[in-house]
Motif scaffolding. Sequence first.
Motif, short mmCIF file in Angstrom:
data_model
loop_
_atom_site.label_atom_id
_atom_site.label_comp_id
_atom_site.label_asym_id
_atom_site.label_seq_id
_atom_site.Cartn_x
_atom_site.Cartn_y
_atom_site.Cartn_z
N UNK A 10 0.83 -1.21 0.00
CA UNK A 10 0.00 0.00 0.00
C UNK A 10 0.86 1.26 0.00
N UNK A 13 2.36 1.66 -3.39
CA UNK A 13 1.36 2.16 -4.33
C UNK A 13 1.15 3.66 -4.16
N UNK A 14 1.16 4.11 -2.91
CA UNK A 14 0.98 5.53 -2.63
C UNK A 14 2.06 6.36 -3.33
N UNK A 17 1.34 6.46 -7.09
CA UNK A 17 0.21 7.33 -7.43
C UNK A 17 0.62 8.78 -7.33
N UNK A 18 1.29 9.11 -6.23
CA UNK A 18 1.69 10.50 -6.01
C UNK A 18 2.62 10.99 -7.10
N UNK A 21 0.74 11.44 -10.39
CA UNK A 21 -0.31 12.45 -10.36
C UNK A 21 0.29 13.86 -10.54
N UNK B 91 -3.93 12.22 -2.75
CA UNK B 91 -4.72 11.04 -3.05
C UNK B 91 -6.21 11.37 -2.99
N UNK B 99 -5.64 2.94 1.72
CA UNK B 99 -4.30 2.88 2.33
C UNK B 99 -4.42 2.60 3.83
N UNK B 102 -5.27 -1.02 4.47
CA UNK B 102 -4.12 -1.90 4.26
C UNK B 102 -3.20 -1.87 5.48
#
Lengths: 250, 326
Positions: A10, A13-14, A17-18, A21, B91, B99, B102
Amino acid sequence: MNHEISAVIAIWKREIIRFFRAKSRVIGTLGFPFFFLAVLGTGLNSVMDIPGTNYLDFMTPGILAMVLMFGSVFSGVIVIMDRQFGFLKETLVAPVNRASIVIGKSLGGATTAMFQGVLMLAVASLLGANISLESMPVLLVLMMLVSSAFVSLGTAIASLMEDMHGFQLVMNFLVMPMFFLSGALFPLEHAPEILRLVSYADPLTYAVEAFRFTISGSSQLPIAASLGVICAFLGASTFAAAYTFSRIEE
Amino acid sequence: MKIIETSELVKDYNGLKAVDHVSVDVSGGEIFGLLGPNGAGKTTLLSMLVTMRRPTSGSASVNGFDISSEPGKVRKSIGVVFQDPSLDEELTAYENLELHAAMYGEKEDLNKRIGEVVSLVGLEDRLHGIVKTFSGGMRRRLEIARGLLHRPAVLFLDEPTLGLDPQTRAAIWEYIRKLKKEYGMTIVMTTHYMEEADHICDRVAIIDHGKIIALDTPVKLKDSLGGDTITVETPKAKQLAAELEKEGVAECSRHDGKVTFCVKAGEKRIPEVVGLAKDKHIGVISVVLHKPTLDDVFLHYTGKTIREENGTARDSIRMRRRAMHR
């Protein structure tokens, strides 16, 4: 244990994504290396006399190391921004091992740094650098190791800093010197003795050497030595990051 | 059932006791308020209970787990909404919740649960919006939703309505009440708004300089001051006071043609006072009823109001903080 792994994924993944983006960041990170390659690489090609190769080919592994280091250290330093924008607290009270958070961050930061590295290699080959496709698998593994190590270094530094003010200091007194001393821009064998000695204390030197060996098949330092130092540096910086990060109280 | 117990809890910052020997119990299913001015030690107490800071001495347990020796189990048992925003702004709301899930090891029925918590705080239609675009109130609601996602036994809220407009504040109060009513959740919240503590807390601990100086239900705290006061403005203040004295109403104070009486259930005594004045031909210019607030309770115990504390205390704690970090 299972839940620690899902936390690592997780956090990874953050980071991804950041990164994607913020489109300006993706483009911005490529501007600097492009400038180096296009201007220095082609401009100095005629004056720099490097036996067995041209200057663009010589500096490509160095610029790759630079891209990875800048991107990775920056990913690590984001811990300070997390602290400033409050998100850090959310991770600090989560029932998850702090080491998992550090590992997730390292992998995430390394992934985005590698993405930048691959783009940079594509730019370099468009400019005329020789990069064989066969070297890519090994190169990617090396890039992963180097990037992870520098994300951890950034995380460790950021864990000790209170706010963004220290960031400039890190850039000026750590990241830049590491880059210039690494032999990314000039061959160390012709450098003065004192400079060479300092360079051997710079972990980025070994990254540059390993990349150079993988891309062109030859380097000044034996590949085993480079690889050994990279792995040791990765271990030490990961440990330092996990230790300093787990000591953050607020 | 006691869900939180603390015993002689102390947090010392270089000789400054931010939390000073606090022993307090919170029962399951209650809304427990920590009321005090900024810098009183509310947040420090809270951050020890949520395992963010280690106590200097003393002990505490949350949901039966010791905060020092079993922080992981404490963390699984609690949801925390911090005073400052702690969302990842880049996000979306959904990604923030995902998140969180998780990190708390929650995988089952994730989408259903996310749907549940966001509808509780009315954010269904903004689920895929990036948090950066959210207003302060929406962020706070999302944080509450996130704090509930892993179904904690206790929800900690640190100044949940700080900086929000009155309308949003009322909405947040509504959600907090709903949590208690529908889920029987235990809620511990800090606030420096006395009306907030008064409105939604079952019990309130008044805290100042790191110590709990009073602890009871808001009603009992206010009653402990001896009831309401009625202030009558009249040209014949002395005479009115004498007449009321005969009726057994004690005079509290008198100055500038105003006389103040201390009574219970003041609103019911006003007609009586006015009637008596009329009978005795004493002219009445105005009557003011004052019901005690928690601020009066704070004033009673500390000799100062929460409001006048705020400015200076906030500055000094900031300065202390800066000095500490140096």
